[in-house]
Design a protein around this motif. Structure first.
Motif, PDB file in Angstrom:
ATOM      1  N   LYS A 252       0.844  -1.183   0.000  1.00  0.00           N
ATOM      2  CA  LYS A 252       0.000   0.000   0.000  1.00  0.00           C
ATOM      3  C   LYS A 252       0.885   1.239   0.000  1.00  0.00           C
ATOM      4  O   LYS A 252       1.962   1.258   0.576  1.00  0.00           O
ATOM      5  CB  LYS A 252      -0.914   0.008   1.229  1.00  0.00           C
ATOM      6  CG  LYS A 252      -1.999  -1.064   1.200  1.00  0.00           C
ATOM      7  CD  LYS A 252      -2.880  -0.984   2.441  1.00  0.00           C
ATOM      8  CE  LYS A 252      -4.055  -1.956   2.338  1.00  0.00           C
ATOM      9  NZ  LYS A 252      -3.631  -3.354   2.185  1.00  0.00           N
ATOM     10  N   PHE A 253       0.367   2.276  -0.668  1.00  0.00           N
ATOM     11  CA  PHE A 253       1.077   3.554  -0.704  1.00  0.00           C
ATOM     12  C   PHE A 253       0.084   4.623  -0.274  1.00  0.00           C
ATOM     13  O   PHE A 253      -0.569   5.265  -1.081  1.00  0.00           O
ATOM     14  CB  PHE A 253       1.600   3.824  -2.112  1.00  0.00           C
ATOM     15  CG  PHE A 253       2.442   5.073  -2.222  1.00  0.00           C
ATOM     16  CD1 PHE A 253       3.681   5.151  -1.597  1.00  0.00           C
ATOM     17  CD2 PHE A 253       2.001   6.170  -2.943  1.00  0.00           C
ATOM     18  CE1 PHE A 253       4.447   6.293  -1.692  1.00  0.00           C
ATOM     19  CE2 PHE A 253       2.763   7.309  -3.050  1.00  0.00           C
ATOM     20  CZ  PHE A 253       3.983   7.380  -2.425  1.00  0.00           C
ATOM     21  N   GLY A 254      -0.041   4.764   1.034  1.00  0.00           N
ATOM     22  CA  GLY A 254      -1.019   5.694   1.565  1.00  0.00           C
ATOM     23  C   GLY A 254      -2.409   5.091   1.576  1.00  0.00           C
ATOM     24  O   GLY A 254      -2.647   3.983   1.097  1.00  0.00           O
ATOM     25  N   GLU A 255      -3.357   5.804   2.128  1.00  0.00           N
ATOM     26  CA  GLU A 255      -4.735   5.346   2.193  1.00  0.00           C
ATOM     27  C   GLU A 255      -5.492   5.715   0.921  1.00  0.00           C
ATOM     28  O   GLU A 255      -5.071   6.574   0.143  1.00  0.00           O
ATOM     29  CB  GLU A 255      -5.431   5.976   3.409  1.00  0.00           C
ATOM     30  CG  GLU A 255      -4.788   5.633   4.731  1.00  0.00           C
ATOM     31  CD  GLU A 255      -4.833   4.136   5.012  1.00  0.00           C
ATOM     32  OE1 GLU A 255      -5.807   3.482   4.571  1.00  0.00           O
ATOM     33  OE2 GLU A 255      -3.906   3.631   5.667  1.00  0.00           O
ATOM     34  N   GLN A 256      -6.600   5.022   0.700  1.00  0.00           N
ATOM     35  CA  GLN A 256      -7.425   5.350  -0.453  1.00  0.00           C
ATOM     36  C   GLN A 256      -8.049   6.732  -0.274  1.00  0.00           C
ATOM     37  O   GLN A 256      -8.496   7.102   0.804  1.00  0.00           O
ATOM     38  CB  GLN A 256      -8.536   4.317  -0.642  1.00  0.00           C
ATOM     39  CG  GLN A 256      -8.044   2.989  -1.207  1.00  0.00           C
ATOM     40  CD  GLN A 256      -9.187   2.102  -1.622  1.00  0.00           C
ATOM     41  OE1 GLN A 256     -10.285   2.226  -1.119  1.00  0.00           O
ATOM     42  NE2 GLN A 256      -8.925   1.208  -2.548  1.00  0.00           N
ATOM     43  N   ASP A 470       4.918  14.661   5.693  1.00  0.00           N
ATOM     44  CA  ASP A 470       6.103  14.987   4.895  1.00  0.00           C
ATOM     45  C   ASP A 470       6.533  13.825   4.007  1.00  0.00           C
ATOM     46  O   ASP A 470       7.253  14.020   3.025  1.00  0.00           O
ATOM     47  CB  ASP A 470       7.281  15.370   5.798  1.00  0.00           C
ATOM     48  CG  ASP A 470       7.105  16.725   6.445  1.00  0.00           C
ATOM     49  OD1 ASP A 470       6.261  17.512   5.952  1.00  0.00           O
ATOM     50  OD2 ASP A 470       7.789  16.995   7.441  1.00  0.00           O
ATOM     51  N   SER A 471       6.138  12.622   4.380  1.00  0.00           N
ATOM     52  CA  SER A 471       6.546  11.430   3.633  1.00  0.00           C
ATOM     53  C   SER A 471       5.420  10.412   3.649  1.00  0.00           C
ATOM     54  O   SER A 471       4.481  10.521   4.450  1.00  0.00           O
ATOM     55  CB  SER A 471       7.817  10.817   4.240  1.00  0.00           C
ATOM     56  OG  SER A 471       7.586  10.397   5.573  1.00  0.00           O
ATOM     57  N   VAL A 472       5.535   9.437   2.752  1.00  0.00           N
ATOM     58  CA  VAL A 472       4.542   8.374   2.663  1.00  0.00           C
ATOM     59  C   VAL A 472       5.273   7.045   2.657  1.00  0.00           C
ATOM     60  O   VAL A 472       6.342   6.902   2.047  1.00  0.00           O
ATOM     61  CB  VAL A 472       3.677   8.508   1.398  1.00  0.00           C
ATOM     62  CG1 VAL A 472       2.601   7.426   1.364  1.00  0.00           C
ATOM     63  CG2 VAL A 472       3.043   9.874   1.337  1.00  0.00           C
ATOM     64  N   LEU A 473       4.692   6.061   3.328  1.00  0.00           N
ATOM     65  CA  LEU A 473       5.325   4.753   3.465  1.00  0.00           C
ATOM     66  C   LEU A 473       4.880   3.825   2.341  1.00  0.00           C
ATOM     67  O   LEU A 473       3.687   3.675   2.082  1.00  0.00           O
ATOM     68  CB  LEU A 473       4.966   4.135   4.819  1.00  0.00           C
ATOM     69  CG  LEU A 473       5.823   2.960   5.290  1.00  0.00           C
ATOM     70  CD1 LEU A 473       7.256   3.418   5.541  1.00  0.00           C
ATOM     71  CD2 LEU A 473       5.233   2.369   6.557  1.00  0.00           C
ATOM     72  N   VAL A 496       9.441   1.164   2.732  1.00  0.00           N
ATOM     73  CA  VAL A 496      10.275   2.269   2.242  1.00  0.00           C
ATOM     74  C   VAL A 496       9.554   3.580   2.524  1.00  0.00           C
ATOM     75  O   VAL A 496       8.431   3.806   2.049  1.00  0.00           O
ATOM     76  CB  VAL A 496      10.560   2.130   0.733  1.00  0.00           C
ATOM     77  CG1 VAL A 496      11.465   3.268   0.264  1.00  0.00           C
ATOM     78  CG2 VAL A 496      11.196   0.782   0.428  1.00  0.00           C
ATOM     79  N   ASP A 497      10.179   4.447   3.305  1.00  0.00           N
ATOM     80  CA  ASP A 497       9.621   5.751   3.655  1.00  0.00           C
ATOM     81  C   ASP A 497      10.106   6.773   2.627  1.00  0.00           C
ATOM     82  O   ASP A 497      11.293   7.097   2.568  1.00  0.00           O
ATOM     83  CB  ASP A 497      10.070   6.151   5.063  1.00  0.00           C
ATOM     84  CG  ASP A 497       9.314   7.362   5.572  1.00  0.00           C
ATOM     85  OD1 ASP A 497       8.165   7.561   5.150  1.00  0.00           O
ATOM     86  OD2 ASP A 497       9.876   8.110   6.394  1.00  0.00           O
TER      87      ASP A 497
END
Length: 650
Positions: A252-256, A470-473, A496-497
């Motif tokens: 996943k890359f952030g929430e929907q 500031d970043s996304v996991l 990976v952040d």
């Protein structure tokens, strides 16, 4: 006289010993780390002719003893073991010069010896050894649990073991997105969006590429950033590698995120809306259906349609004619023409009736009645087919009428999106229509984004946030269930952040430069490393040995230990630049010590040379020669005196 002669002989022997020492020093003037020796003389016992007497009571003084010396002997030979020699640069990483009173510890397989000669190399077994004799250099090993030096009993330093030839990989844990996003960049306004790739490695050293898509929204300064795929080095998606139903099952890359847009819609020309039934229709004329008739009927046929009023009242019939060559029928339908028999066959059965022809050509009997199907054989072996079709039997026909001139118009039902000319095939979008009685509508478009909203400050153009942070996991699922119900581990992947703070929203001539790189903002932290091959070895001042690998790793492989003695001059030379302990030197404890403990150091790439001082040696040689010469004169003079004594008899 005899005593004098023997004194001379003793002097000759002693000076000869000193000359031997001088000769050995000069011979080793270029020997690595050779320590020069020096000789001291000592007088031999004395013969007392009379003893000493003390003063008497009547005032008579005492008399000293009368003694005659019996010659000279070698008092000692001393090695200048603490005197450093000059250094010579070699450039070889394993040529080491040692400072201070410490010694390298080497072993011949049985006993430990000690040396100042640091000319080492790595032998065929991977051991650090002396170049001159192959003795193993002793030191301390690395504790496999801590990665630190374990300072226990010294052992041979095997620094090129199979385990040391490679350095393990490290998974990527950080990424950074930097650069300029120009709002006029054409890519951000396309369906695919502006594409960015992030290359990273897993804990096993395998390379992957994460693909991101950046698209503009209907809000100024805001863009969607979605993870579209992750592929391996061969270009295969991990969704296929792990048999996953969806990429989101793996990572996943952030929430929907859900975005809503409302659009005014109008019916296209030629489309109508029946408010009572909620049905949309398209009005078409006969040429339209005639053009589509070929694709809806038998593949391979060429139609020659016409139209005219006929048949039952209110109906329209269309005669159609089609022609196929014998070769086309054979290739497409397996119909074989026998020129000799002037007949057609399929599967060994002759075709003679209309029903047989319809079956052979896969004609749908529900669409064409066999009674209206005719066929005629051509002279060239081809076949011409004819039939009459009543359009009133076509499914979907709503209304038909004849216009002046014989043209037919009719209406067929269509989908809502077609009536408004909207493409609704994007699976990430949902469409809802609020329809007025006249067919005008407002479409509510809901877009679901499996990613994040990237926001810029519209006044400064600087980064504001992504997903509110500031970043996304890039968040990998440790375990997931594939499409066949198997539980699969993804623990070789590290999360990976990805930091976005270095992005900017500036005008750049319509070109965006925003991109992603592995590692944190400092360029090194969390970058990840592939499996590394050993490419170099080095020795630090404290004797620690380091391996350099092509993945950037530097790994501690061992440490050279040294020995320190209470009386280093008491060591005994055993040849080959080596010493061994004696009762007067002190013992080696088997552990050794760090050279830096007493302020010493090892210098790599240089060798300590001999500490022989040629000017001093030649001076000593002259004085020794004169001493030898003078002692020889004692013998010749004593011989002359003896000769005179013998001549008294004559």
């Amino acid at each position: 006289m005899m005593r004098a002669m023997y004194s001379g002989v003793a002097g000759l022997k002693t000076h000869q010993t000193k000359m031997d020492v001088i000769g050995n020093n000069i011979a080793n003037v270029n020997t690595v780390a050779f320590k020069s020796s020096s000789t001291t003389f000592s007088e031999i016992m004395y013969q007392n002719l009379t003893g000493a007497s003390g003063p008497t009571a009547n005032g008579r003084g005492g008399v000293n003893a009368k003694q005659i010396g019996l010659g000279v002997t070698t008092g000692s030979t001393t090695v200048n073991i603490t005197g450093p020699g000059a250094t010579q640069t070699t450039g070889d990483a394993f040529d080491l010069a040692i400072t201070g009173d410490s010694f390298f510890v080497v072993n011949d397989g049985v006993s430990n010896y000690f040396t100042k000669a640091g000319a080492f190399y790595v032998d065929g077994a991977g051991n650090l050894a002396m170049k001159s004799n192959g003795y193993n250099v002793m030191g301390w090993q690395v504790d496999p649990n801590t990665g630190l030096i374990r300072k226990d009993t010294v052992s041979p330093l095997r620094i090129m073991t199979p385990a040391n030839m490679t350095s393990p990989p490290e998974a990527t844990t950080n990424g950074v997105c930097a650069g300029i996003l120009d709002k006029n960049s054409p890519q951000v306004n396309t369906d695919d969006g502006y594409i960015m790739n992030l290359n990273f490695v897993d804990a096993l050293g395998y390379n992957y590429t994460a693909k991101f898509s950046v698209k503009s929204t209907n809000v100024k300064g805001e863009y969607t950033v979605e993870l579209t795929d992750i592929i391996d080095i061969n270009g295969v998606s991990i969704k296929d590698l792990y048999n996953a139903a969806d990429l989101a099952d793996l990572v996943k890359f952030g929430e929907q995120t859900v975005q809503t847009e409302r659009v005014n819609c109008s019916l296209q020309t030629g489309y109508t809306y029946n408010n009572a039934t909620g049905t949309y229709y398209k009005t078409v004329t006969f040429p339209d259906i005639a053009a589509n008739y070929d694709t809806e009927k038998v593949t391979g046929f060429t139609y020659a349609p016409g139209y005219y009023p006929g048949g039952a009242a209110g109906s329209v019939t269309v005669p159609a004619e089609m022609k196929m060559s014998a070769s086309m029928m054979g290739e497409t339908y397996g119909v074989i023409y026998d020129a000799n028999a002037n007949a057609y066959y399929k599967n060994g059965q002759q075709i003679t009736t209309a029903a047989q022809w319809m079956a052979a050509l896969n004609v749908d009997p529900a669409r064409i009645n066999a009674a209206t199907f005719t066929f005629n054989m051509d002279a060239d072996g081809g076949m011409t087919f004819g039939f009459t079709q009543n359009f009133q039997t076509i499914p979907g026909l709503v209304d038909n009428s004849l216009t002046p001139g014989g043209e037919m118009t009719y209406s067929v039902p269509v989908e809502q999106a077609e009536a408004y000319g909207m493409d609704v095939t994007d699976p990430s979008k949902d469409y809802a229509f609020d329809v007025a009685p006249n067919g005008a509508a407002i479409a509510t478009i809901t877009t679901t984004i499996s990613g994040n909203i990237l926001k810029f400050d519209t006044d400064s153009g600087l980064f504001e946030s992504i997903g509110g942070m500031d970043s996304v996991l890039l968040d990998f699922n440790a375990n997931f269930t594939d499409r066949e119900g198997n539980v699969i581990s993804l623990q070789n992947f590290s999360d990976v952040d990805v930091d976005f703070t270095q992005t900017k929203w500036f005008e750049n001539g319509g070109t965006s430069t925003m991109g992603t790189e592995p590692g944190d903002i400092d360029g090194t932290t969390g970058k990840g490393k592939k499996l590394g091959d050993l490419i170099g070895l080095s020795v630090s001042n404290d004797g620690t040995i380091w391996g350099a690998y092509d993945n950037g790793n530097t790994v501690l492989l061992g440490q050279i230990a040294v020995a320190v003695f209470a009386n280093p001059s008491g060591l005994e030379k055993v040849g080959e630049n080596c010493y061994q302990t004696t009762l007067n030197s002190g013992e080696f404890d088997g552990i050794g010590q760090d050279i830096s403990a007493d302020g010493g150091k090892m210098t790599s790439g240089v060798l300590e040379m001999s500490n022989v001082d040629l000017s001093a040696e030649f001076t000593e040689m002259i004085t020794t020669q004169r001493g030898f010469q003078a002692n020889s004169r004692i013998i010749t003079t004593s011989d002359t005196l003896l000769e005179e004594l013998v001549n008294l008899k004559r």
